[in-house]
Design a protein around this motif. Sequence first.
Motif, mmCIF file in Angstrom:
data_model
loop_
_atom_site.group_PDB
_atom_site.id
_atom_site.type_symbol
_atom_site.label_atom_id
_atom_site.label_comp_id
_atom_site.label_asym_id
_atom_site.label_seq_id
_atom_site.Cartn_x
_atom_site.Cartn_y
_atom_site.Cartn_z
ATOM 1 N N CYS A 1 54.978 48.505 22.287
ATOM 2 C CA CYS A 1 54.937 49.107 23.623
ATOM 3 C C CYS A 1 53.692 49.961 23.800
ATOM 4 O O CYS A 1 53.078 49.975 24.883
ATOM 5 C CB CYS A 1 56.190 49.947 23.861
ATOM 6 S SG CYS A 1 57.724 48.992 23.930
ATOM 7 N N PHE A 2 53.280 50.672 22.763
ATOM 8 C CA PHE A 2 52.100 51.523 22.852
ATOM 9 C C PHE A 2 50.846 50.687 23.079
ATOM 10 O O PHE A 2 50.001 51.022 23.925
ATOM 11 C CB PHE A 2 51.971 52.337 21.563
ATOM 12 C CG PHE A 2 50.825 53.305 21.551
ATOM 13 C CD1 PHE A 2 50.873 54.477 22.286
ATOM 14 C CD2 PHE A 2 49.690 53.041 20.805
ATOM 15 C CE1 PHE A 2 49.821 55.367 22.286
ATOM 16 C CE2 PHE A 2 48.624 53.921 20.792
ATOM 17 C CZ PHE A 2 48.690 55.093 21.535
ATOM 18 N N VAL A 3 50.711 49.597 22.329
ATOM 19 C CA VAL A 3 49.532 48.737 22.484
ATOM 20 C C VAL A 3 49.508 48.105 23.874
ATOM 21 O O VAL A 3 48.459 48.056 24.534
ATOM 22 C CB VAL A 3 49.518 47.659 21.385
ATOM 23 C CG1 VAL A 3 48.465 46.602 21.679
ATOM 24 C CG2 VAL A 3 49.248 48.296 20.032
ATOM 25 N N VAL A 4 50.647 47.613 24.341
ATOM 26 C CA VAL A 4 50.684 46.990 25.670
ATOM 27 C C VAL A 4 50.378 48.020 26.755
ATOM 28 O O VAL A 4 49.654 47.728 27.722
ATOM 29 C CB VAL A 4 52.054 46.330 25.896
ATOM 30 C CG1 VAL A 4 52.202 45.868 27.339
ATOM 31 C CG2 VAL A 4 52.245 45.160 24.947
ATOM 32 N N ALA A 5 50.892 49.242 26.597
ATOM 33 C CA ALA A 5 50.592 50.283 27.585
ATOM 34 C C ALA A 5 49.100 50.604 27.603
ATOM 35 O O ALA A 5 48.500 50.773 28.680
ATOM 36 C CB ALA A 5 51.409 51.535 27.275
ATOM 37 N N LEU A 6 48.477 50.684 26.420
ATOM 38 C CA LEU A 6 47.026 50.910 26.374
ATOM 39 C C LEU A 6 46.270 49.754 27.010
ATOM 40 O O LEU A 6 45.269 49.966 27.708
ATOM 41 C CB LEU A 6 46.574 51.099 24.922
ATOM 42 C CG LEU A 6 46.853 52.435 24.260
ATOM 43 C CD1 LEU A 6 46.315 52.433 22.834
ATOM 44 C CD2 LEU A 6 46.211 53.584 25.043
ATOM 45 N N TYR A 7 46.733 48.540 26.747
ATOM 46 C CA TYR A 7 46.062 47.374 27.338
ATOM 47 C C TYR A 7 46.125 47.426 28.862
ATOM 48 O O TYR A 7 45.115 47.202 29.552
ATOM 49 C CB TYR A 7 46.711 46.091 26.817
ATOM 50 C CG TYR A 7 46.249 44.853 27.535
ATOM 51 C CD1 TYR A 7 45.011 44.286 27.263
ATOM 52 C CD2 TYR A 7 47.049 44.262 28.512
ATOM 53 C CE1 TYR A 7 44.592 43.152 27.941
ATOM 54 C CE2 TYR A 7 46.636 43.129 29.196
ATOM 55 C CZ TYR A 7 45.402 42.580 28.907
ATOM 56 O OH TYR A 7 44.972 41.471 29.581
ATOM 57 N N LEU A 8 47.303 47.715 29.405
ATOM 58 C CA LEU A 8 47.430 47.768 30.863
ATOM 59 C C LEU A 8 46.601 48.908 31.456
ATOM 60 O O LEU A 8 45.984 48.748 32.522
ATOM 61 C CB LEU A 8 48.900 47.931 31.236
ATOM 62 C CG LEU A 8 49.811 46.730 30.911
ATOM 63 C CD1 LEU A 8 51.260 47.072 31.209
ATOM 64 C CD2 LEU A 8 49.362 45.504 31.700
ATOM 65 N N LEU B 1 51.058 44.550 14.197
ATOM 66 C CA LEU B 1 50.971 43.225 13.599
ATOM 67 C C LEU B 1 52.237 42.867 12.824
ATOM 68 O O LEU B 1 52.711 41.730 12.874
ATOM 69 C CB LEU B 1 49.761 43.155 12.673
ATOM 70 C CG LEU B 1 48.391 43.260 13.351
ATOM 71 C CD1 LEU B 1 47.286 43.302 12.316
ATOM 72 C CD2 LEU B 1 48.176 42.101 14.313
ATOM 73 N N LEU B 2 52.768 43.860 12.098
ATOM 74 C CA LEU B 2 53.982 43.590 11.328
ATOM 75 C C LEU B 2 55.195 43.404 12.225
ATOM 76 O O LEU B 2 56.176 42.783 11.815
ATOM 77 C CB LEU B 2 54.246 44.734 10.347
ATOM 78 C CG LEU B 2 53.343 44.821 9.127
ATOM 79 C CD1 LEU B 2 53.722 46.030 8.287
ATOM 80 C CD2 LEU B 2 53.430 43.555 8.290
ATOM 81 N N GLY B 3 55.122 43.949 13.443
ATOM 82 C CA GLY B 3 56.283 43.919 14.310
ATOM 83 C C GLY B 3 56.813 42.520 14.542
ATOM 84 O O GLY B 3 57.977 42.226 14.266
ATOM 85 N N ALA C 1 47.473 41.189 25.171
ATOM 86 C CA ALA C 1 47.398 42.469 24.453
ATOM 87 C C ALA C 1 47.065 42.244 22.987
ATOM 88 O O ALA C 1 46.268 42.988 22.392
ATOM 89 C CB ALA C 1 48.715 43.226 24.589
ATOM 90 N N LEU C 2 47.637 41.193 22.389
ATOM 91 C CA LEU C 2 47.348 40.882 20.989
ATOM 92 C C LEU C 2 45.885 40.487 20.801
ATOM 93 O O LEU C 2 45.215 40.953 19.880
ATOM 94 C CB LEU C 2 48.274 39.764 20.507
ATOM 95 C CG LEU C 2 48.071 39.283 19.070
ATOM 96 C CD1 LEU C 2 48.367 40.406 18.088
ATOM 97 C CD2 LEU C 2 48.955 38.069 18.790
ATOM 98 N N THR C 3 45.374 39.641 21.691
ATOM 99 C CA THR C 3 43.973 39.224 21.601
ATOM 100 C C THR C 3 43.035 40.416 21.756
ATOM 101 O O THR C 3 42.045 40.558 21.025
ATOM 102 C CB THR C 3 43.672 38.165 22.676
ATOM 103 O OG1 THR C 3 44.558 37.052 22.497
ATOM 104 C CG2 THR C 3 42.218 37.686 22.582
ATOM 105 N N TRP C 4 43.339 41.278 22.707
ATOM 106 C CA TRP C 4 42.490 42.443 22.947
ATOM 107 C C TRP C 4 42.510 43.396 21.750
ATOM 108 O O TRP C 4 41.460 43.881 21.302
ATOM 109 C CB TRP C 4 42.954 43.165 24.208
ATOM 110 C CG TRP C 4 42.298 44.477 24.453
ATOM 111 C CD1 TRP C 4 41.000 44.694 24.822
ATOM 112 C CD2 TRP C 4 42.900 45.782 24.346
ATOM 113 N NE1 TRP C 4 40.755 46.035 24.948
ATOM 114 C CE2 TRP C 4 41.896 46.723 24.672
ATOM 115 C CE3 TRP C 4 44.168 46.222 24.017
ATOM 116 C CZ2 TRP C 4 42.161 48.094 24.664
ATOM 117 C CZ3 TRP C 4 44.426 47.586 24.019
ATOM 118 C CH2 TRP C 4 43.429 48.497 24.332
#
Length: 471
Positions: free
Chosen positions: A354-361, A407-409, A465-468
């Motif tokens: 969720c943190f990574v996706v929020a940063l991406y958005l 990544l481990l998620g 989000a993963l690619t970024w």
Amino acid sequence: METESALERAYRRLLLAYPRRYRRERGTEILTTLLDAARPGQRRPAARDALDLVLGGLRRRLAVPRGPLPGLAATLVALLAAVATPAGAGWVSWRTTAATPDLAAAREAVDSAIARPPVRDPLHYDQPFDLAGEGRFDPASARIGYSYAVPPSAIPAEVAAARDRLAAAGWEVTPVRDDGGLLDFWAARDGTIVHIGGYPLDPGASEPLWADVHTRAPGWFAPLVLAGAGAGALAGWLCAGWALRRCRRDDGRLRPVVVVFGGLGLLAGVPVLLSTAYHGVAATAAGGWSTMDAMFPAVALSRAQPLSLFAGAWLLVAALAAALPPRPGRGVQPWRLGLWSAATAHLAFAGAWCFVVALYLTRLATSGGDRQGMLGGAYDPKDLVPFGVGPLNPFAWGYSLVSLLFLLGFLASPGLLGLSVPLLVASRRTVTPAAGRTAWRVLLVAAATALALPLMTATPLGRDALTWWLD
């Protein structure tokens, strides 16, 4: 009475060398024995008695529970502390006292060596993690760099001529060395150190001849790092012995936490110690020992990220658990411990996602919706780390931790479900207290997020989000 009181106070001060628990159990007995053996009118402890008390107290404080595993654990903790302490002390002290060479003196030195003007303004560098210095002259890491545009074929003659000019001017110089296509030499005079080299085999280089000017590294730096290693080893051994003794006296409630997290910390710390040994040998073997080579513990920690971060974090959690006061009569409950552990792992993976996706958005919105630029590397996520990605920047450690959990998620969550689901089913009727039921419900919710996480990663938003983030 006054004389006896003064002697008693002196003995009580010496007894502070012993651990508190030992003083509480045996302190009165030792004190009365010493007072009974004192001579009439004695005001101060005898030197031999004082030495015996101090050495006995140190032996008690340094003692660890008997057995090969406690001894091995204490040794590993002491070694890790002997790496971390000089790494932090060396980095902080060098960053606060590093002296850049004087610009006028540096220009005078290179002008006396190279009979042509540099092609651009000098550049200032400071790379304390570059341990390939010349031990003979002991250069500091901060330097001023000059570059010159000459044909690559003229590099051998230019380097040889620069060496001859400095030698004629009274500089101490080394022979020109051919190091895999790099021709270079070092020169020193009055605390100024010059490193001149070039690449004759690189026809595409626009500025193949360069000169770097250093000052000598301060003499106090290596002893400071060495003292930090000794102090860290002693502190690590004392802390490990204290935690092991606390763990042995525990009623069973906190012992699994101390053992699990302490074991994880030591397991992650072994590669850190191997990295330290490697960089220590490499620093000594490359060019001879130089003062700046004392930075090798910090280099080892930076190269072993994120394991060095995890080792420190897990050992800290184990120490905090050992510091908690025991509660007699409440032993460990394996089911509840397993429920909370599995739930924590699932929620950590979900939180990182969720943190990574929020940063991406957020980054996508601030870039004006430039999705192609986000996926093409124009907006590097590492640029969001405050103060840059550095080995001793805690924000960089957080970035590494989030990256690992992210990544481990979606990789580890399906496997972790293989433990969580049987645990939920088997403990449904076993866990009866309110706290146990709460742990069961939390794990149920966490397991649901683990089911959704791989599916959400497969969505367009998750893939972007993963690619970024992996850019």
